[in-house]
Design an enzyme around this catalytic site. Sequence first.
Site, PDB file in Angstrom:
ATOM      1  N   ARG A 155     -53.522  21.867  11.491  1.00 34.02           N
ATOM      2  CA  ARG A 155     -52.112  22.277  11.709  1.00 34.02           C
ATOM      3  C   ARG A 155     -51.122  21.165  11.358  1.00 34.02           C
ATOM      4  NH1 ARG A 155     -54.786  25.697  11.297  1.00 34.02           N
ATOM      5  NH2 ARG A 155     -55.435  27.303  12.751  1.00 34.02           N
TER       6      ARG A 155
ATOM      7  N   SER B 209     -49.835  30.297  18.953  1.00 33.24           N
ATOM      8  CA  SER B 209     -50.472  29.236  19.751  1.00 33.24           C
ATOM      9  C   SER B 209     -49.448  28.150  20.044  1.00 33.24           C
ATOM     10  CB  SER B 209     -51.643  28.623  18.987  1.00 33.24           C
ATOM     11  OG  SER B 209     -52.666  29.583  18.867  1.00 33.24           O
TER      12      SER B 209
ATOM     13  N   GLU C 277     -48.089  22.558  19.257  1.00 34.15           N
ATOM     14  CA  GLU C 277     -48.223  23.050  17.871  1.00 34.15           C
ATOM     15  C   GLU C 277     -46.881  23.643  17.429  1.00 34.15           C
ATOM     16  OE1 GLU C 277     -51.730  25.394  16.902  1.00 34.15           O
ATOM     17  OE2 GLU C 277     -50.589  26.606  15.468  1.00 34.15           O
TER      18      GLU C 277
HETATM   19  C1  LIG Z   1     -48.146  36.269  16.959  1.00 34.62           C
HETATM   20  C2  LIG Z   1     -48.378  34.966  16.229  1.00 34.62           C
HETATM   21  C3  LIG Z   1     -49.651  34.648  15.764  1.00 34.62           C
HETATM   22  C4  LIG Z   1     -49.867  33.437  15.087  1.00 34.62           C
HETATM   23  N1  LIG Z   1     -51.140  33.165  14.646  1.00 34.62           N
HETATM   24  C5  LIG Z   1     -51.347  32.039  13.918  1.00 34.62           C
HETATM   25  C6  LIG Z   1     -52.656  31.745  13.387  1.00 34.62           C
HETATM   26  O1  LIG Z   1     -53.603  32.487  13.569  1.00 34.62           O
HETATM   27  N2  LIG Z   1     -52.807  30.611  12.665  1.00 34.62           N
HETATM   28  C7  LIG Z   1     -51.783  29.760  12.436  1.00 34.62           C
HETATM   29  O2  LIG Z   1     -51.985  28.743  11.754  1.00 34.62           O
HETATM   30  N3  LIG Z   1     -50.546  29.994  12.931  1.00 34.62           N
HETATM   31  C8  LIG Z   1     -50.309  31.116  13.663  1.00 34.62           C
HETATM   32  N4  LIG Z   1     -49.065  31.362  14.168  1.00 34.62           N
HETATM   33  C9  LIG Z   1     -47.990  30.360  13.980  1.00 34.62           C
HETATM   34  C10 LIG Z   1     -47.159  30.532  12.714  1.00 34.62           C
HETATM   35  O3  LIG Z   1     -47.213  31.860  12.234  1.00 34.62           O
HETATM   36  C11 LIG Z   1     -47.611  29.568  11.609  1.00 34.62           C
HETATM   37  O4  LIG Z   1     -47.469  28.221  12.025  1.00 34.62           O
HETATM   38  C12 LIG Z   1     -46.808  29.767  10.313  1.00 34.62           C
HETATM   39  O5  LIG Z   1     -47.410  29.040   9.277  1.00 34.62           O
HETATM   40  C13 LIG Z   1     -45.346  29.342  10.465  1.00 34.62           C
HETATM   41  O6  LIG Z   1     -44.640  29.808   9.335  1.00 34.62           O
HETATM   42  P1  LIG Z   1     -43.080  30.149   9.420  1.00 34.62           P
HETATM   43  O7  LIG Z   1     -42.639  30.528   8.065  1.00 34.62           O
HETATM   44  O8  LIG Z   1     -42.820  31.114  10.504  1.00 34.62           O
HETATM   45  O9  LIG Z   1     -42.494  28.723   9.770  1.00 34.62           O
HETATM   46  P2  LIG Z   1     -41.416  28.340  10.897  1.00 34.62           P
HETATM   47  O10 LIG Z   1     -41.937  28.726  12.235  1.00 34.62           O
HETATM   48  O11 LIG Z   1     -40.086  28.842  10.521  1.00 34.62           O
HETATM   49  O12 LIG Z   1     -41.441  26.750  10.777  1.00 34.62           O
HETATM   50  C14 LIG Z   1     -42.599  26.028  11.151  1.00 34.62           C
HETATM   51  C15 LIG Z   1     -42.528  24.642  10.511  1.00 34.62           C
HETATM   52  O13 LIG Z   1     -42.648  24.794   9.099  1.00 34.62           O
HETATM   53  C16 LIG Z   1     -41.542  24.163   8.447  1.00 34.62           C
HETATM   54  N5  LIG Z   1     -41.223  24.941   7.242  1.00 34.62           N
HETATM   55  C17 LIG Z   1     -40.975  26.268   7.158  1.00 34.62           C
HETATM   56  N6  LIG Z   1     -40.704  26.593   5.877  1.00 34.62           N
HETATM   57  C18 LIG Z   1     -40.787  25.449   5.154  1.00 34.62           C
HETATM   58  C19 LIG Z   1     -40.616  25.119   3.771  1.00 34.62           C
HETATM   59  N7  LIG Z   1     -40.278  26.038   2.865  1.00 34.62           N
HETATM   60  N8  LIG Z   1     -40.781  23.839   3.401  1.00 34.62           N
HETATM   61  C20 LIG Z   1     -41.113  22.878   4.285  1.00 34.62           C
HETATM   62  N9  LIG Z   1     -41.275  23.122   5.607  1.00 34.62           N
HETATM   63  C21 LIG Z   1     -41.130  24.392   6.030  1.00 34.62           C
HETATM   64  C22 LIG Z   1     -40.422  24.163   9.472  1.00 34.62           C
HETATM   65  O14 LIG Z   1     -39.482  23.146   9.235  1.00 34.62           O
HETATM   66  C23 LIG Z   1     -41.208  23.933  10.764  1.00 34.62           C
HETATM   67  O15 LIG Z   1     -41.496  22.554  10.915  1.00 34.62           O
HETATM   68  C24 LIG Z   1     -48.804  32.551  14.859  1.00 34.62           C
HETATM   69  C25 LIG Z   1     -47.518  32.887  15.310  1.00 34.62           C
HETATM   70  C26 LIG Z   1     -47.301  34.071  15.986  1.00 34.62           C
HETATM   71  C27 LIG Z   1     -45.912  34.417  16.434  1.00 34.62           C
END
Ligand SMILES: Cc1cc2nc3c(=O)[nH]c(=O)nc-3n(C[C@H](O)[C@H](O)[C@H](O)COP(=O)(O)OP(=O)(O)OC[C@H]3O[C@@H](n4cnc5c(N)ncnc54)[C@H](O)[C@@H]3O)c2cc1C
Length: 305
Positions: free
Chosen positions: A179, A227, A297
Amino acid sequence: MPFPDIVPDLKAHVPELRGRLLANQSLGEFTWFRVGGPAQALFMPEDDDDLAYFLRNRPRDVAVTVIGAGSNLIVRDGGVPGVVIRLGRGFNEVTVEDDHRVVAGAAMLDVMVARAAQKAGIAGLAFLSGIPGTIGGALRMNGGAYGGETKDILIEARGVDGEGNRRRFSNAEMGFSYRHCGVPEDVIFTGAVFQGRAGDADAIAAEMAEIKSKREASQPRNRTGGSTFKNPPGNNAWKVIDEAGCRGLIVGGAQVSELHCNFLINLGNATAADIETLGETVRERVKAQSGVALEWEIKRIGIRP
Ligand SMILES: Cc1cc2nc3c(=O)[nH]c(=O)nc-3n(C[C@H](O)[C@H](O)[C@H](O)COP(=O)(O)OP(=O)(O)OC[C@H]3O[C@@H](n4cnc5c(N)ncnc54)[C@H](O)[C@@H]3O)c2cc1C
Protein backbone atom coordinates in the site's frame (compact mmCIF):
# COMPACT_ATOMS: atom_id res chain seq x y z
CA MET A 1 -15.59 29.43 7.24
CA PRO A 2 -14.65 29.71 3.55
CA PHE A 3 -11.02 30.24 2.60
CA PRO A 4 -9.88 33.56 1.09
CA ASP A 5 -10.46 33.37 -2.68
CA ILE A 6 -7.11 32.71 -4.39
CA VAL A 7 -8.60 32.01 -7.81
CA PRO A 8 -8.13 35.51 -9.33
CA ASP A 9 -4.44 35.47 -8.31
CA LEU A 10 -3.98 31.95 -9.65
CA LYS A 11 -5.65 32.85 -12.94
CA ALA A 12 -3.29 35.77 -13.34
CA HIS A 13 -0.39 33.26 -13.31
CA VAL A 14 -2.07 30.87 -15.77
CA PRO A 15 -4.06 32.99 -18.23
CA GLU A 16 -4.19 30.20 -20.83
CA LEU A 17 -5.62 27.60 -18.49
CA ARG A 18 -8.41 25.57 -20.13
CA GLY A 19 -9.67 23.47 -17.23
CA ARG A 20 -12.07 24.67 -14.56
CA LEU A 21 -10.63 26.46 -11.53
CA LEU A 22 -13.15 27.15 -8.77
CA ALA A 23 -12.92 28.74 -5.31
CA ASN A 24 -14.16 27.07 -2.11
CA GLN A 25 -15.59 23.92 -3.64
CA SER A 26 -16.98 21.38 -1.23
CA LEU A 27 -15.02 18.11 -1.37
CA GLY A 28 -17.33 15.89 0.69
CA GLU A 29 -19.25 14.66 -2.34
CA PHE A 30 -15.99 13.59 -3.98
CA THR A 31 -15.21 11.18 -1.15
CA TRP A 32 -16.70 7.86 -0.14
CA PHE A 33 -17.12 9.03 3.47
CA ARG A 34 -19.13 12.02 2.23
CA VAL A 35 -17.56 14.36 4.78
CA GLY A 36 -15.08 17.20 4.83
CA GLY A 37 -14.61 20.88 4.13
CA PRO A 38 -13.90 22.69 0.88
CA ALA A 39 -10.87 22.96 -1.37
CA GLN A 40 -9.55 26.52 -1.27
CA ALA A 41 -9.39 26.11 -5.04
CA LEU A 42 -10.40 23.09 -7.08
CA PHE A 43 -8.72 22.58 -10.46
CA MET A 44 -10.00 20.10 -13.03
CA PRO A 45 -7.44 20.07 -15.85
CA GLU A 46 -8.62 19.46 -19.40
CA ASP A 47 -5.72 17.18 -20.26
CA ASP A 48 -2.01 16.46 -19.64
CA ASP A 49 -0.88 19.70 -21.26
CA ASP A 50 -3.26 21.79 -19.17
CA LEU A 51 -2.08 20.06 -15.99
CA ALA A 52 1.60 20.56 -16.86
CA TYR A 53 0.97 24.22 -17.78
CA PHE A 54 -0.71 24.83 -14.43
CA LEU A 55 2.00 23.13 -12.38
CA ARG A 56 4.79 24.93 -14.25
CA ASN A 57 3.31 28.38 -13.81
CA ARG A 58 1.49 28.29 -10.48
CA PRO A 59 2.80 30.36 -7.58
CA ARG A 60 5.22 28.07 -5.72
CA ASP A 61 3.86 28.95 -2.26
CA VAL A 62 0.45 27.43 -3.05
CA ALA A 63 0.11 23.83 -1.86
CA VAL A 64 -1.12 21.25 -4.40
CA THR A 65 -3.04 18.09 -3.44
CA VAL A 66 -4.45 15.52 -5.84
CA ILE A 67 -7.49 13.37 -5.21
CA GLY A 68 -8.94 10.44 -7.15
CA ALA A 69 -12.26 8.81 -6.37
CA GLY A 70 -11.83 9.63 -2.67
CA SER A 71 -12.20 6.00 -1.65
CA ASN A 72 -9.17 6.06 0.62
CA LEU A 73 -9.51 9.57 1.93
CA ILE A 74 -10.66 11.60 4.91
CA VAL A 75 -10.95 15.29 4.03
CA ARG A 76 -10.83 17.17 7.33
CA ASP A 77 -13.69 19.51 8.23
CA GLY A 78 -11.63 22.71 7.85
CA GLY A 79 -10.99 21.90 4.18
CA VAL A 80 -7.81 21.79 2.13
CA PRO A 81 -5.73 24.95 1.74
CA GLY A 82 -4.21 25.62 -1.68
CA VAL A 83 -5.24 23.83 -4.84
CA VAL A 84 -6.89 20.44 -5.00
CA ILE A 85 -6.57 18.75 -8.38
CA ARG A 86 -9.14 16.27 -9.60
CA LEU A 87 -8.53 14.60 -12.93
CA GLY A 88 -11.58 14.12 -15.15
CA ARG A 89 -12.61 13.50 -18.74
CA GLY A 90 -9.21 14.17 -20.33
CA PHE A 91 -7.68 11.33 -18.27
CA ASN A 92 -10.47 8.84 -18.75
CA GLU A 93 -9.39 6.58 -21.57
CA VAL A 94 -8.61 2.91 -21.65
CA THR A 95 -7.14 1.17 -24.69
CA VAL A 96 -6.08 -2.37 -25.33
CA GLU A 97 -2.80 -2.77 -27.21
CA ASP A 98 -0.78 -5.62 -28.68
CA ASP A 99 0.85 -8.20 -26.46
CA HIS A 100 -1.96 -8.06 -23.85
CA ARG A 101 -1.13 -4.55 -22.74
CA VAL A 102 -3.71 -2.13 -21.37
CA VAL A 103 -3.14 1.63 -21.32
CA ALA A 104 -5.35 3.57 -18.90
CA GLY A 105 -5.79 7.20 -17.92
CA ALA A 106 -5.36 8.03 -14.24
CA ALA A 107 -8.99 9.12 -13.76
CA MET A 108 -10.30 5.83 -15.07
CA LEU A 109 -12.02 3.72 -12.45
CA ASP A 110 -10.14 0.51 -11.70
CA VAL A 111 -13.27 -1.53 -12.36
CA MET A 112 -13.60 -0.08 -15.88
CA VAL A 113 -10.01 -1.05 -16.65
CA ALA A 114 -10.66 -4.56 -15.33
CA ARG A 115 -13.76 -4.77 -17.55
CA ALA A 116 -11.89 -3.58 -20.66
CA ALA A 117 -9.24 -6.24 -20.06
CA GLN A 118 -11.88 -8.90 -19.48
CA LYS A 119 -13.69 -8.06 -22.72
CA ALA A 120 -10.42 -8.32 -24.61
CA GLY A 121 -9.64 -11.70 -23.03
CA ILE A 122 -6.73 -10.32 -21.01
CA ALA A 123 -6.16 -12.02 -17.68
CA GLY A 124 -4.27 -10.66 -14.66
CA LEU A 125 -6.21 -7.42 -14.12
CA ALA A 126 -9.42 -8.87 -12.63
CA PHE A 127 -8.36 -7.97 -9.07
CA LEU A 128 -8.75 -4.29 -10.02
CA SER A 129 -12.51 -4.83 -10.25
CA GLY A 130 -12.67 -5.08 -6.46
CA ILE A 131 -10.99 -1.73 -5.74
CA PRO A 132 -13.38 1.22 -5.93
CA GLY A 133 -10.76 3.84 -6.83
CA THR A 134 -9.09 5.32 -9.89
CA ILE A 135 -5.89 4.23 -11.60
CA GLY A 136 -4.13 7.28 -10.09
CA GLY A 137 -5.11 6.09 -6.61
CA ALA A 138 -4.08 2.51 -7.42
CA LEU A 139 -0.62 3.73 -8.47
CA ARG A 140 -0.15 5.88 -5.37
CA MET A 141 -1.48 3.22 -2.99
CA ASN A 142 -0.19 0.12 -4.79
CA GLY A 143 -3.81 -0.99 -4.55
CA GLY A 144 -4.38 -4.70 -4.34
CA ALA A 145 -6.94 -7.34 -3.58
CA TYR A 146 -7.44 -11.07 -3.80
CA GLY A 147 -3.81 -11.93 -4.42
CA GLY A 148 -3.08 -9.20 -7.00
CA GLU A 149 -1.39 -5.85 -6.55
CA THR A 150 -0.78 -2.92 -8.89
CA LYS A 151 2.95 -3.64 -8.76
CA ASP A 152 2.35 -7.09 -10.29
CA ILE A 153 0.93 -5.69 -13.54
CA LEU A 154 2.52 -2.27 -13.99
CA ILE A 155 4.95 -1.72 -16.83
CA GLU A 156 5.08 2.05 -16.70
CA ALA A 157 3.37 4.94 -14.92
CA ARG A 158 3.15 8.39 -16.47
CA GLY A 159 2.83 11.63 -14.60
CA VAL A 160 3.69 15.29 -14.21
CA ASP A 161 5.83 16.56 -11.33
CA GLY A 162 5.33 19.68 -9.23
CA GLU A 163 7.43 21.74 -11.65
CA GLY A 164 5.31 20.71 -14.62
CA ASN A 165 7.80 18.20 -16.07
CA ARG A 166 6.48 15.05 -17.77
CA ARG A 167 7.77 11.97 -16.01
CA ARG A 168 7.73 8.23 -16.71
CA PHE A 169 8.40 5.59 -14.09
CA SER A 170 9.25 1.97 -14.68
CA ASN A 171 7.90 -0.60 -12.23
CA ALA A 172 11.23 -0.59 -10.34
CA GLU A 173 11.26 3.22 -10.20
CA MET A 174 7.83 3.24 -8.53
CA GLY A 175 9.39 1.94 -5.29
CA PHE A 176 6.30 -0.12 -4.53
CA SER A 177 5.71 -1.85 -1.22
CA TYR A 178 2.55 -2.82 0.67
CA ARG A 179 0.00 0.00 0.00
CA HIS A 180 2.86 2.36 -0.75
CA CYS A 181 4.61 3.94 -3.70
CA GLY A 182 7.97 5.66 -3.30
CA VAL A 183 7.55 8.23 -6.09
CA PRO A 184 7.79 11.79 -4.65
CA GLU A 185 4.44 13.16 -3.47
CA ASP A 186 4.53 16.09 -5.91
CA VAL A 187 4.06 13.71 -8.86
CA ILE A 188 0.54 13.52 -10.22
CA PHE A 189 0.02 10.32 -12.16
CA THR A 190 -1.75 10.78 -15.47
CA GLY A 191 -1.84 7.23 -16.75
CA ALA A 192 -0.36 3.75 -16.73
CA VAL A 193 0.56 0.84 -18.96
CA PHE A 194 -0.33 -2.58 -17.59
CA GLN A 195 0.77 -6.02 -18.69
CA GLY A 196 -1.79 -8.80 -18.74
CA ARG A 197 -1.67 -12.26 -20.28
CA ALA A 198 -3.85 -14.30 -22.59
CA GLY A 199 -7.03 -15.46 -20.88
CA ASP A 200 -10.57 -16.57 -21.53
CA ALA A 201 -13.14 -13.74 -21.36
CA ASP A 202 -15.81 -15.93 -19.74
CA ALA A 203 -13.42 -17.29 -17.12
CA ILE A 204 -12.25 -13.75 -16.27
CA ALA A 205 -15.89 -12.59 -16.02
CA ALA A 206 -16.57 -15.44 -13.58
CA GLU A 207 -13.51 -14.44 -11.54
CA MET A 208 -14.78 -10.86 -11.37
CA ALA A 209 -18.25 -12.00 -10.33
CA GLU A 210 -16.72 -14.06 -7.54
CA ILE A 211 -14.68 -11.08 -6.32
CA LYS A 212 -17.86 -8.99 -6.32
CA SER A 213 -19.91 -11.45 -4.32
CA LYS A 214 -17.10 -12.06 -1.79
CA ARG A 215 -16.80 -8.33 -1.20
CA GLU A 216 -20.52 -7.79 -0.91
CA ALA A 217 -20.67 -10.47 1.76
CA SER A 218 -17.72 -9.23 3.79
CA GLN A 219 -17.49 -5.44 3.46
CA PRO A 220 -19.70 -2.39 3.90
CA ARG A 221 -19.95 -0.60 0.53
CA ASN A 222 -21.31 2.75 1.63
CA ARG A 223 -19.85 5.83 3.33
CA THR A 224 -16.60 4.11 4.21
CA GLY A 225 -12.94 4.43 3.30
CA GLY A 226 -12.19 0.74 2.95
CA SER A 227 -9.43 -0.71 5.13
CA THR A 228 -8.57 1.96 7.67
CA PHE A 229 -5.24 0.56 8.83
CA LYS A 230 -2.53 -1.43 7.11
CA ASN A 231 -2.24 -5.03 8.24
CA PRO A 232 0.59 -5.16 10.80
CA PRO A 233 3.42 -7.55 9.84
CA GLY A 234 2.28 -11.15 10.34
CA ASN A 235 -1.16 -10.15 11.58
CA ASN A 236 -4.52 -8.77 10.45
CA ALA A 237 -5.66 -5.29 11.41
CA TRP A 238 -9.27 -6.45 11.81
CA LYS A 239 -8.19 -9.15 14.25
CA VAL A 240 -6.29 -6.88 16.65
CA ILE A 241 -9.13 -4.34 16.43
CA ASP A 242 -11.65 -7.05 17.28
CA GLU A 243 -9.49 -8.35 20.14
CA ALA A 244 -9.31 -4.81 21.55
CA GLY A 245 -13.12 -4.80 21.73
CA CYS A 246 -13.60 -2.11 19.10
CA ARG A 247 -16.11 -3.84 16.81
CA GLY A 248 -19.17 -1.54 16.63
CA LEU A 249 -17.45 1.26 18.61
CA ILE A 250 -19.09 4.66 18.01
CA VAL A 251 -17.72 8.21 18.15
CA GLY A 252 -20.28 10.88 17.20
CA GLY A 253 -21.72 9.81 13.85
CA ALA A 254 -18.94 7.34 13.04
CA GLN A 255 -18.78 3.64 13.80
CA VAL A 256 -16.36 0.75 13.51
CA SER A 257 -18.21 -1.54 11.11
CA GLU A 258 -19.86 -4.56 12.69
CA LEU A 259 -19.35 -6.42 9.40
CA HIS A 260 -15.61 -5.75 8.96
CA CYS A 261 -13.94 -4.05 11.87
CA ASN A 262 -11.05 -2.58 9.88
CA PHE A 263 -13.69 -0.45 8.12
CA LEU A 264 -15.03 2.78 9.64
CA ILE A 265 -18.42 4.00 8.50
CA ASN A 266 -20.24 7.30 8.49
CA LEU A 267 -23.63 6.50 10.02
CA GLY A 268 -25.09 9.50 8.19
CA ASN A 269 -24.21 12.59 10.18
CA ALA A 270 -20.52 12.06 10.98
CA THR A 271 -17.97 14.82 10.73
CA ALA A 272 -14.46 14.12 9.50
CA ALA A 273 -13.35 14.74 13.10
CA ASP A 274 -15.68 11.97 14.34
CA ILE A 275 -14.16 9.51 11.86
CA GLU A 276 -10.57 10.48 12.56
CA THR A 277 -11.12 10.50 16.35
CA LEU A 278 -12.71 7.06 16.09
CA GLY A 279 -9.67 5.83 14.16
CA GLU A 280 -7.27 7.29 16.76
CA THR A 281 -9.34 5.76 19.58
CA VAL A 282 -9.05 2.37 17.89
CA ARG A 283 -5.28 2.82 17.53
CA GLU A 284 -4.93 3.68 21.24
CA ARG A 285 -7.04 0.74 22.38
CA VAL A 286 -5.20 -1.70 20.12
CA LYS A 287 -1.83 -0.40 21.33
CA ALA A 288 -2.93 -0.79 24.96
CA GLN A 289 -4.40 -4.26 24.40
CA SER A 290 -1.83 -5.93 22.15
CA GLY A 291 1.10 -3.53 21.84
CA VAL A 292 0.51 -3.29 18.06
CA ALA A 293 0.95 0.22 16.60
CA LEU A 294 -1.56 0.37 13.74
CA GLU A 295 -0.57 2.52 10.79
CA TRP A 296 -3.24 4.46 8.89
CA GLU A 297 -3.83 3.22 5.35
CA ILE A 298 -6.46 5.91 4.76
CA LYS A 299 -4.91 9.24 3.78
CA ARG A 300 -6.06 12.27 5.74
CA ILE A 301 -5.81 15.66 4.10
CA GLY A 302 -6.69 19.23 5.07
CA ILE A 303 -6.98 21.09 8.34
CA ARG A 304 -9.12 20.91 11.44
CA PRO A 305 -11.48 23.90 11.78
C1 LIG B 1 -15.46 -0.24 0.02
C2 LIG B 1 -13.98 -0.07 -0.21
C3 LIG B 1 -13.19 -1.19 -0.48
C4 LIG B 1 -11.81 -1.04 -0.70
N1 LIG B 1 -11.07 -2.16 -0.96
C5 LIG B 1 -9.75 -2.02 -1.26
C6 LIG B 1 -8.95 -3.17 -1.59
O1 LIG B 1 -9.42 -4.29 -1.63
N2 LIG B 1 -7.65 -2.97 -1.88
C7 LIG B 1 -7.08 -1.75 -1.86
O2 LIG B 1 -5.88 -1.63 -2.15
N3 LIG B 1 -7.79 -0.65 -1.53
C8 LIG B 1 -9.12 -0.76 -1.23
N4 LIG B 1 -9.85 0.34 -0.90
C9 LIG B 1 -9.17 1.66 -0.79
C10 LIG B 1 -9.12 2.47 -2.08
O3 LIG B 1 -10.15 2.08 -2.97
C11 LIG B 1 -7.76 2.35 -2.77
O4 LIG B 1 -6.72 2.84 -1.93
C12 LIG B 1 -7.72 3.14 -4.09
O5 LIG B 1 -6.55 2.81 -4.79
C13 LIG B 1 -7.79 4.65 -3.87
O6 LIG B 1 -8.02 5.26 -5.13
P1 LIG B 1 -8.78 6.66 -5.23
O7 LIG B 1 -8.78 7.05 -6.66
O8 LIG B 1 -10.08 6.60 -4.55
O9 LIG B 1 -7.77 7.59 -4.45
P2 LIG B 1 -8.10 8.68 -3.31
O10 LIG B 1 -8.75 8.01 -2.16
O11 LIG B 1 -8.78 9.84 -3.90
O12 LIG B 1 -6.62 9.09 -2.89
C14 LIG B 1 -5.78 8.16 -2.24
C15 LIG B 1 -4.33 8.63 -2.38
O13 LIG B 1 -3.96 8.54 -3.75
C16 LIG B 1 -3.47 9.81 -4.20
N5 LIG B 1 -3.85 9.97 -5.61
C17 LIG B 1 -5.09 9.85 -6.15
N6 LIG B 1 -5.02 10.08 -7.48
C18 LIG B 1 -3.72 10.35 -7.77
C19 LIG B 1 -3.01 10.67 -8.96
N7 LIG B 1 -3.62 10.79 -10.14
N8 LIG B 1 -1.68 10.88 -8.87
C20 LIG B 1 -1.02 10.78 -7.70
N9 LIG B 1 -1.65 10.49 -6.53
C21 LIG B 1 -2.97 10.26 -6.57
C22 LIG B 1 -4.12 10.84 -3.29
O14 LIG B 1 -3.38 12.03 -3.21
C23 LIG B 1 -4.14 10.08 -1.96
O15 LIG B 1 -2.87 10.17 -1.34
C24 LIG B 1 -11.22 0.24 -0.66
C25 LIG B 1 -12.03 1.36 -0.41
C26 LIG B 1 -13.38 1.21 -0.19
C27 LIG B 1 -14.22 2.43 0.05
